[in-house]
Design an enzyme around this catalytic site. Structure first.
Site: not given
Length: 317
Positions: A91-93, A211, A237, A241-243
């Site tokens: 999870c990037g965020h 996703h 999101d 979304c980081g990913t």
């Protein structure tokens, strides 16, 4: 009567998307690889997971982050991310939220952190301006422009890509990526996800494509693109979304529309922005994602065993 359990949590948001971090006091998952501990959390501690991120103590959009000792020897910490219906690979965020939480708690040392996750080692660094740089696991486009006939939407085409989670990225959805269009966006992305599940696309690529990322032009001319990301559990999101941005970068690079080191500014439905680029590190081409998290709360959750909803509840699981 059993005494109530208390769990200390740290809440933040990254570009509007919330993260709830548990630094200590989580369930005993052993000391094995993070992928094994993630499986144990999913299999054996669903009630604990729901209690932290679902109603009545939270909302279903919240992403949880359990900080644990790492398994990879040169990592500073390990993190397992989870949401309203299960666990997440990365999870990037949420990684940005973990870094900001560590800063807030006085536990952050200068320099880059090496973070052990269920999908590999991620690096993160708190920058001087308060933003966080995340160097993600390798991202790749696996399938290009897969045709998908979606009930109620028609024929769309999507790229299947990995950015720490599995994504189906669609550009020809015919919708405006504006908040006023949220019901239509939710309906379209949900229908796409249902059709992906019906066709078993995840089995073809060897990872879960869970996703859906609808892409389009940016609203702000200073940015390069905008997305709407539907996550597992049917929540969207609020951040870029980081990913999902990592998956988008991989597709752009594979398409020849982005050069190594070239910056891409990804905009979310609410206008928050992640800055991303692909760069080599130790011989690997890795997504670099930069954004900022802000603390919103520090609290003690109370899990009262006499509460009929002590384990939380979710519409998804």
């Amino acid at each position: 009567m059993e005494p109530a359990t208390r769990i200390h949590v740290f809440d933040s948001h990254t570009g509007g998307e919330p993260t709830r971090v548990v630094l200590e006091g989580g369930p005993d998952l052993g000391s094995g690889p993070l992928s094994e501990r993630q499986t144990k959390l999913q299999r054996d501690h669903a009630a604990w997971r729901r209690a932290l991120v679902c109603e009545p103590r939270a909302s279903e959009v919240l992403v949880g982050a359990l900080v644990v000792p790492p398994h990879v020897p040169d990592c500073n910490l390990g993190v397992i991310f989870f949401n309203n219906v299960g666990v997440l690979g990365m999870c990037g965020h949420g990684t940005m939220g973990v870094v900001e939480t560590l800063r807030h708690a006085g536990k952050l040392q200068p320099g880059r952190l090496r973070i052990d996750t269920p999908v590999g080692v991620v690096e993160a660094e708190l920058l001087e301006d308060g933003s966080v740089l995340v160097i993600n696991v390798p991202a790749r486009r696996c399938l290009r422009q897969v045709p998908l006939q979606v009930p109620g939407l028609g024929l769309v085409h999507g790229d299947v890509a990995w950015g720490g989670n599995g994504f189906f990225l669609v550009d020809d959805h015919g919708l405006d990526l504006r908040r006023e269009q949220l019901p239509a966006l939710m309906g379209a992305a949900s229908a796409i996800l249902q059709e992906l599940e019906r066709q078993g696309l995840s089995h073809q690529v060897g990872f879960e494509v869970n996703h859906v990322e609808l892409t389009g032009p940016a609203a702000d001319p200073a940015n390069h693109g905008r997305n709407f990301v539907l996550c597992p559990g049917l929540e969207w999101d609020r951040s870029p979304c980081g990913t999902g941005t990592s998956a988008k970068l991989a597709c752009l690079l594979d398409e020849g529309k982005l050069a190594e080191g070239q910056i891409w500014r990804q905009e979310s439905l609410i206008g928050s922005v992640f800055k991303g680029w692909m760069a080599r590190r130790d011989g690997l081409l890795l997504p670099h994602i930069q954004g900022r998290a802000h603390m919103t709360a520090e609290a003690t959750l109370i899990l009262d065993p006499s509460d009929p909803f002590v384990a939380g509840f979710s519409r998804g699981a």
